[in-house]
Scaffold this motif. Structure first.
Motif, PDB file in Angstrom:
ATOM      1  N   TYR A 244       2.161  -2.584  -2.055  1.00  0.00           N
ATOM      2  CA  TYR A 244       1.457  -3.493  -1.141  1.00  0.00           C
ATOM      3  C   TYR A 244       0.711  -2.778  -0.013  1.00  0.00           C
ATOM      4  O   TYR A 244      -0.041  -3.410   0.727  1.00  0.00           O
ATOM      5  N   ALA A 245       0.901  -1.479   0.127  1.00  0.00           N
ATOM      6  CA  ALA A 245       0.179  -0.736   1.163  1.00  0.00           C
ATOM      7  C   ALA A 245      -1.180  -0.300   0.642  1.00  0.00           C
ATOM      8  O   ALA A 245      -1.385  -0.118  -0.558  1.00  0.00           O
ATOM      9  N   GLN A 246      -2.112  -0.124   1.572  1.00  0.00           N
ATOM     10  CA  GLN A 246      -3.444   0.354   1.260  1.00  0.00           C
ATOM     11  C   GLN A 246      -3.646   1.718   1.900  1.00  0.00           C
ATOM     12  O   GLN A 246      -2.994   2.051   2.891  1.00  0.00           O
ATOM     13  N   PRO A 247      -4.550   2.543   1.331  1.00  0.00           N
ATOM     14  CA  PRO A 247      -4.840   3.836   1.967  1.00  0.00           C
ATOM     15  C   PRO A 247      -5.187   3.651   3.441  1.00  0.00           C
ATOM     16  O   PRO A 247      -5.962   2.761   3.799  1.00  0.00           O
ATOM     17  N   GLY A 248      -4.575   4.459   4.282  1.00  0.00           N
ATOM     18  CA  GLY A 248      -4.755   4.317   5.731  1.00  0.00           C
ATOM     19  C   GLY A 248      -3.618   3.568   6.389  1.00  0.00           C
ATOM     20  O   GLY A 248      -3.447   3.650   7.609  1.00  0.00           O
ATOM     21  N   ASP A 249      -2.830   2.833   5.597  1.00  0.00           N
ATOM     22  CA  ASP A 249      -1.641   2.179   6.146  1.00  0.00           C
ATOM     23  C   ASP A 249      -0.555   3.225   6.413  1.00  0.00           C
ATOM     24  O   ASP A 249      -0.650   4.374   5.986  1.00  0.00           O
ATOM     25  N   ILE A 250       0.482   2.803   7.099  1.00  0.00           N
ATOM     26  CA  ILE A 250       1.653   3.651   7.330  1.00  0.00           C
ATOM     27  C   ILE A 250       2.884   2.906   6.841  1.00  0.00           C
ATOM     28  O   ILE A 250       3.103   1.742   7.183  1.00  0.00           O
TER      29      ILE A 250
END
Length: 476
Positions: A437-443
């Motif tokens: 569920y995370a996208q590139p740039g998320d933490i």
């Protein structure tokens, strides 16, 4: 006092280190418990195995042990004073092994200056900072913190048995409330009280007063006491010679009730400490992502300067500080997503997330009810203010139990309707879903006491889940 043969009644967190220490001192020791061997967790079984290998006799699954053949007895603090067993022991002519006797043994073995650190939060970080500072100043340091083992009394005894302390000229010891209860007459050159917040209250009948009373043991065993001014009004009693420090960011409205000796402040990406005795101000730099480290830094500088360490050596020690495992520990980048491993819970969560508030956060929250019951509703409300995804887990590594109700209670407290919420059993499952569920740039950030009570186990699960998530969802 000569003890030849001792029975330790209760193979729990107090009985095991006492049995091992007495065995190390040459006493013929038997440890007994009403639980059978198979009823202990795998972690506790390993400790019982060590006792057996070292010569301690295990007599488990016994509810009424025979004390006839022993000249000394240790009773676990969990045994009720109203029980027949307790009353029979008190009425006997046997020597009762007390915390005073155990503390004296520890003092005789660790015969160097000792600095002890207790409090609700920041003990491990402060212990690590102090260790770095004293090493930079040329000391041979024996240090013991929860990074070794969650149960510090067991960790200290293990170091004694294995001679880890030999050659050290100072000991720096983390002292949580359990260890303070067992080793409550240690002789400390300096005692440090980092802070006092509602924590572990379920172990003290929900009473903050009883909890503070246990922490206040450090007032009696410290030649010099250094305390966060936040503790001033909470302490069971006051020592007029207490050296108080304050981290202004956490306690901005302190009045003149207590005389401050050290005041730290973090502003405009700069940390500054003021030594109040002569009005001197000194700037100390530290590289960290976790804002709450600066309160710990203020405590460490206060203790170091009080002992006589120069600011120059303090700066060298802080330059060596690279953080503490499980405290905003960087795990790496996975599928373009950075991941951190942090032990924050309770009052620590907001400061930790505040550091990352401008990021899109995917939070993996392990079960907050590990060795104590905590406020899951408040935890959920706070995380909801920062996270876009919250994945809560139910498994408790240290007790090897599953409690999904705790995870659901936490999720149900989130007030923001746009937060995606999920409950799973294990941390590795949660980490895998976090990648999904995370996208590139998320933490992605792990939070929760599992990183403290079961550092390696939970970290390995977290890494395994992240790696599996990349394999499964890497092309999304």
């Amino acid at each position: 006092m000569t003890i030849e043969k001792c029975i330790v009644i209760g193979a729990g967190n107090a009985g095991r280190p006492v049995a091992r220490l007495l065995n190390f001192k040459g006493v013929d020791v038997t440890i007994t418990d009403s639980l059978d061997y198979d009823q202990f967790t795998s972690r506790r079984k390993k400790m019982l195995d060590i006792l057996k290998e070292e010569g301690v006799t295990l007599n488990l699954g016994v509810s009424q042990p025979d004390i006839t053949d022993y000249d000394a007895i240790f009773l676990a603090p969990t045994i009720s004073e109203d029980s027949d067993l307790y009353q029979n022991v008190i009425k006997s002519s046997k020597t009762l092994i007390t915390s005073k006797i155990i503390s004296e043994i520890i003092n005789d073995i660790l015969d160097m200056d000792k600095i002890g650190i207790t409090g609700s939060f920041g003990k491990t970080t402060t212990t690590t900072m102090l260790t770095n500072i004293f090493k930079a100043a040329g000391y041979n340091v024996y240090h013991c913190s929860s990074m070794k083992w969650n149960l510090l009394s067991e960790a200290i005894v293990d170091d004694i048995v294995n001679g880890v302390y030999i050659g050290a000229d100072i000991a720096i010891l983390e002292l949580p409330h359990g260890t303070l209860g067992l080793f409550n007459e240690l002789d400390l050159k300096i005692g440090v009280l980092t802070n006092l917040h509602p924590e572990h209250l379920c172990e003290f009948d929900g009473s903050m007063e009883k909890y503070v009373d246990r922490k206040s043991v450090i007032l009696d065993i410290s030649q010099t006491l250094i305390a966060n001014v936040q503790c001033g009004d909470l302490l069971t009693y006051k020592r007029d010679d207490t050296i108080y420090f304050n981290f202004k960011n956490n306690n901005p409205d302190i009045n003149d009730k207590y005389v401050l000796s050290f005041v730290g402040n973090y502003e405009n990406d700069k940390y500054e400490i003021q030594i109040m005795e002569n009005g001197e101000k000194s700037e100390i730099t530290i590289k960290t992502i976790a804002f709450y480290n600066y309160e710990n830094l203020t405590a460490a500088i206060s203790a170091s300067m009080t002992y006589g360490i120069s600011l120059e050596d303090i700066q060298k020690g802080i330059d060596m500080f690279e953080g503490v495992g499980g405290r905003m520990e960087y795990l790496g980048k996975f599928n373009g997503i950075e991941a951190y491993y942090d032990t924050s819970f309770g009052d620590q969560i907001r400061p930790a997330l505040e550091e990352l508030k401008d990021e899109n956060l995917v939070v993996v929250m392990d079960n907050v009810d590990t060795t104590t019951v905590r406020d899951k509703a408040e935890t959920g409300r706070v995380i909801g203010e920062y996270a876009k995804v919250l994945i809560a887990t139910g498994y408790v590594e240290i007790t090897e139990t599953l409690d999904m109700d705790a995870a659901l209670e936490l999720l149900n407290a989130v007030e923001q309707p746009d937060v995606l919420k999920m409950a799973v059993c294990m941390v590795d499952e949660a980490a895998e879903l976090a990648i999904k569920y995370a996208q590139p740039g998320d933490i992605i950030i792990h939070l929760g006491p599992g990183a403290f009570t079961s550092y390696e186990q939970v970290k390995n699960r977290m890494l395994t889940g992240l790696e599996e998530g990349v394999k499964r969802y890497g092309n999304k």
